[in-house]
Enzyme design. Sequence first.
Site, PDB file in Angstrom:
ATOM      1  N   GLU A 135      58.041  15.255   0.567  1.00 56.14           N
ATOM      2  CA  GLU A 135      57.170  14.238   1.165  1.00 56.14           C
ATOM      3  C   GLU A 135      55.807  14.300   0.475  1.00 56.14           C
ATOM      4  O   GLU A 135      55.215  15.373   0.336  1.00 56.14           O
ATOM      5  CB  GLU A 135      57.033  14.480   2.671  1.00 56.14           C
ATOM      6  CG  GLU A 135      56.152  13.458   3.345  1.00 56.14           C
ATOM      7  CD  GLU A 135      56.492  13.214   4.814  1.00 56.14           C
ATOM      8  OE1 GLU A 135      57.556  13.647   5.283  1.00 56.14           O
ATOM      9  OE2 GLU A 135      55.676  12.569   5.497  1.00 56.14           O
TER      10      GLU A 135
ATOM     11  N   ASN B  39      57.090  17.773   8.826  1.00 56.43           N
ATOM     12  CA  ASN B  39      57.972  16.836   9.523  1.00 56.43           C
ATOM     13  C   ASN B  39      59.364  17.450   9.416  1.00 56.43           C
ATOM     14  O   ASN B  39      60.039  17.335   8.394  1.00 56.43           O
ATOM     15  CB  ASN B  39      57.958  15.455   8.854  1.00 56.43           C
ATOM     16  CG  ASN B  39      56.646  14.728   9.092  1.00 56.43           C
ATOM     17  OD1 ASN B  39      56.020  14.883  10.140  1.00 56.43           O
ATOM     18  ND2 ASN B  39      56.215  13.945   8.127  1.00 56.43           N
TER      19      ASN B  39
ATOM     20  N   GLU C 240      52.707  11.891  14.895  1.00 53.98           N
ATOM     21  CA  GLU C 240      53.515  10.989  14.069  1.00 53.98           C
ATOM     22  C   GLU C 240      55.006  11.136  14.377  1.00 53.98           C
ATOM     23  O   GLU C 240      55.842  11.210  13.474  1.00 53.98           O
ATOM     24  CB  GLU C 240      53.227  11.228  12.577  1.00 53.98           C
ATOM     25  CG  GLU C 240      51.762  10.999  12.236  1.00 53.98           C
ATOM     26  CD  GLU C 240      51.419  11.080  10.764  1.00 53.98           C
ATOM     27  OE1 GLU C 240      52.092  11.826  10.040  1.00 53.98           O
ATOM     28  OE2 GLU C 240      50.475  10.392  10.344  1.00 53.98           O
TER      29      GLU C 240
ATOM     30  N   ARG D  46      48.996  22.676  13.917  1.00 54.69           N
ATOM     31  CA  ARG D  46      48.164  21.626  13.304  1.00 54.69           C
ATOM     32  C   ARG D  46      47.462  20.763  14.350  1.00 54.69           C
ATOM     33  O   ARG D  46      48.042  20.424  15.389  1.00 54.69           O
ATOM     34  CB  ARG D  46      49.016  20.776  12.368  1.00 54.69           C
ATOM     35  CG  ARG D  46      49.502  21.610  11.186  1.00 54.69           C
ATOM     36  CD  ARG D  46      50.390  20.834  10.263  1.00 54.69           C
ATOM     37  NE  ARG D  46      49.687  20.079   9.269  1.00 54.69           N
ATOM     38  CZ  ARG D  46      49.865  18.785   9.049  1.00 54.69           C
ATOM     39  NH1 ARG D  46      50.692  18.078   9.800  1.00 54.69           N
ATOM     40  NH2 ARG D  46      49.208  18.177   8.095  1.00 54.69           N
TER      41      ARG D  46
ATOM     42  N   LYS E  42      42.661  19.401   9.341  1.00 56.91           N
ATOM     43  CA  LYS E  42      42.408  18.713   8.063  1.00 56.91           C
ATOM     44  C   LYS E  42      40.908  18.581   7.835  1.00 56.91           C
ATOM     45  O   LYS E  42      40.152  18.450   8.796  1.00 56.91           O
ATOM     46  CB  LYS E  42      43.038  17.322   8.082  1.00 56.91           C
ATOM     47  CG  LYS E  42      44.551  17.331   8.069  1.00 56.91           C
ATOM     48  CD  LYS E  42      45.129  15.931   7.839  1.00 56.91           C
ATOM     49  CE  LYS E  42      46.652  16.006   7.852  1.00 56.91           C
ATOM     50  NZ  LYS E  42      47.313  14.740   7.499  1.00 56.91           N
TER      51      LYS E  42
ATOM     52  N   ASP F  44      42.464  11.385   7.207  1.00 51.74           N
ATOM     53  CA  ASP F  44      43.650  11.864   6.499  1.00 51.74           C
ATOM     54  C   ASP F  44      43.398  12.023   5.002  1.00 51.74           C
ATOM     55  O   ASP F  44      43.858  11.187   4.220  1.00 51.74           O
ATOM     56  CB  ASP F  44      44.809  10.881   6.744  1.00 51.74           C
ATOM     57  CG  ASP F  44      46.159  11.494   6.422  1.00 51.74           C
ATOM     58  OD1 ASP F  44      46.209  12.701   6.127  1.00 51.74           O
ATOM     59  OD2 ASP F  44      47.165  10.760   6.479  1.00 51.74           O
TER      60      ASP F  44
ATOM     61  N   GLU G 197      47.974  12.626  -2.465  1.00 54.28           N
ATOM     62  CA  GLU G 197      48.499  11.475  -1.728  1.00 54.28           C
ATOM     63  C   GLU G 197      47.577  10.259  -1.800  1.00 54.28           C
ATOM     64  O   GLU G 197      48.022   9.153  -2.093  1.00 54.28           O
ATOM     65  CB  GLU G 197      48.728  11.880  -0.263  1.00 54.28           C
ATOM     66  CG  GLU G 197      49.169  10.726   0.604  1.00 54.28           C
ATOM     67  CD  GLU G 197      49.466  11.140   2.038  1.00 54.28           C
ATOM     68  OE1 GLU G 197      49.317  12.316   2.387  1.00 54.28           O
ATOM     69  OE2 GLU G 197      49.861  10.244   2.817  1.00 54.28           O
TER      70      GLU G 197
ATOM     71  N   TRP H  18      48.330   2.219  12.823  1.00 48.86           N
ATOM     72  CA  TRP H  18      47.941   3.561  12.381  1.00 48.86           C
ATOM     73  C   TRP H  18      46.483   3.934  12.654  1.00 48.86           C
ATOM     74  O   TRP H  18      46.061   5.059  12.382  1.00 48.86           O
ATOM     75  CB  TRP H  18      48.245   3.739  10.883  1.00 48.86           C
ATOM     76  CG  TRP H  18      49.711   3.688  10.609  1.00 48.86           C
ATOM     77  CD1 TRP H  18      50.444   2.595  10.257  1.00 48.86           C
ATOM     78  CD2 TRP H  18      50.644   4.770  10.717  1.00 48.86           C
ATOM     79  NE1 TRP H  18      51.770   2.937  10.121  1.00 48.86           N
ATOM     80  CE2 TRP H  18      51.915   4.271  10.394  1.00 48.86           C
ATOM     81  CE3 TRP H  18      50.525   6.118  11.038  1.00 48.86           C
ATOM     82  CZ2 TRP H  18      53.065   5.064  10.400  1.00 48.86           C
ATOM     83  CZ3 TRP H  18      51.669   6.919  11.037  1.00 48.86           C
ATOM     84  CH2 TRP H  18      52.911   6.384  10.729  1.00 48.86           C
TER      85      TRP H  18
END
Length: 664
Positions: free
Chosen positions: A146, A189, A272, A305, A346, A351, A379, A526
């Site tokens: 991912e 995930n 998520e 997290r 984070k 993000d 990302e 989102w």
Amino acid sequence: MTEHPAWLPTAAFAALGRRHVTLDAPDLDGTPALVLGSIVGEIEAATSTYGGSLTRGAATTGLHLVLDPDAGLGAEAFMLASTPTVTTVSASDASGLLYGLFEVVRRGEAAFGRDVPASTIAPATSVRMLDHWDNIDVHPVMGQVERGYAGGALWFDDGTLRDDLSRVSRYARLLASIGINHLCINNVNVHHTESTLLTTRLEWVATLADIVRPWGVRTHLAVNFNAPAALGDLPTSDPCDPAVRAWWATTTARVYEAIPDFGGYVVKADSEGQPGPFAYGRTHADGANCLAAALAPFGGLVHWRAFVYNHRQDWRDRRTDRARAAYDHFTPLDGQFADNVVVQVKFGPLDFQVREAISPLLSAMPHTHVGLELQVTQEYTGQQRHVYYLPEQWHEVLDWRPWGGAVTQADVVTGRAPDGLDGGIIAVSNVGTDQFWTGHPLAQANLYGFGRLAWDPTLDPAAILDEWIGLTFPGADPLVGQTLRAMMLGSRAVYESYTAPLGIGFMVNPGVHYGPSVDGYEYSPWGTYHFADRDGIGVDRTRASGSGYTGQYHQPWADVYESLADCPDDLLLFFHHVPYTHVLHSGKTLIQHVYDTHFEGAAAAERMRTDWQRVKGLVDDAVFARVSERLDEQVRCADEWRDQLTTYFWRHSGIPDDQGRPLY
Ligand code: GCV
């Protein structure tokens, strides 16, 4: 396909390899013996290539390595000293000696032949960790890895553990050379197949742990919070249910039977779509502590997290602010987490954007181990197709002053601040089966830089880049270093200038997160909106008229960000909704800033491509070709960003570019 040696080509060991090396170490067993074996292997390989030698015993000339458990140097630390004839590295444990050896490699000839008084070099934090978002099964949307941009997973191959795992050992060696000591092998995930790594596929984890252990690396697993129900046939995964707690205890004990130095669990819960304690009316402290209790007898950690937010937001709802979510969820729980829980946060509240405010949660839980999460995989930062030297951005995060004074963000997460327990520094890896490990050969510098900054967050990114260049291109024409410095230092600013402006973030193609799509997320669930209309753009996060997010900061930032006059330009649209005619501190209007930065940014990408041509024939042909190909894509993509962004702003504002450049 020849695998690229990254920053450890044979020639990087020339200075070490030419020396007479003496090793003074007691008989060891277990992991320390394995780590010592790695040290010996490194020295033997180098000395057999370059004519040096290795003997056991007392110092003579050259390099003297001493492992003395009574030296009192602290875990993983080493002492380095040199005289004109002998350089000495001492450590109290084998890991410290391994890190000391790699420090000698990094310094090359400069480690020898001079008088340097003894200094002790110790890591800033005990947990320097990489998370892999690797799947066993190729996920229909996300693939094998991912957010991976460097080929497949090093250890999984479409449903199985790879037969040939020799590359895993070489990866662990690279990690050891930059001080990384914890590794989570699978995606947070956690899909069904991957959840069985904890039980029926545990043998695979044990195999991988055996491979990385000689390099001082401990293995972690991302687990599914719902495992007791999904794998254990229990009717619930309620963390306060005694049967659930017993299931975690038994399952964890089995893990430690197979992997005695297992590092612990990483958990993405209520995030998520991943299951979590909310389903049972429990808090995240209840959830984390249930797993922590199972791990505690064995010294394992839970990395829990904090990336918890509503990903099914109604875009019409202007009151909900995703940036607030982690702080709102977690600060009420400060002091309730067990001592072996790290709340993993984070760096920004959204993000991993190119520019966002630094998460206020990182300095808001003084009674909790809070770990900083960074993303080496690119990302949102060009997906290893664009040059983007991340240590420049991380340095900003680590050196940020949450209270405006002397205490840095790094001090807080490494437990050096008065208000802070050691939580460690963690990042999502950018490595895969790619020939160059990282897709873009220059993205290797990001992995290198992550390890170095996790070890010592005060290091200067430019100095780290010089280290990386010296190791990766030993003996190269000076033009190579000059060119790389010109391309990589400031590359974050270049990328920022042609993508989303002034901290607004996103504007990327949904799902893939690559390339421009200004409204791609505007009417999505989102929670990442820019609110552009004909008059202006930006998110009002003030206490006075917006979401109140500015109130999550300590002073002076709560007031600095609240004030339109004081808010730094680069975060303007993160905190305020302003008209296109708003005048920045730079003296330019917002709209002219957008035009200028986008035209200049795309031109800077073009200059990088031209600069790179200078090193043709001076670097390995395969590296030259791969970087050239990536630069072509970067230039194409930057032009697309420039044209879409400037045209969008022109169409929405009706205000022309005062330079008259083409808009569509
Ligand atoms: C692993 C972002 C990414 C997801 C990732 C998530 C996370 O939303 O796009 O791919 O999931 O962050 O950090 O959990």
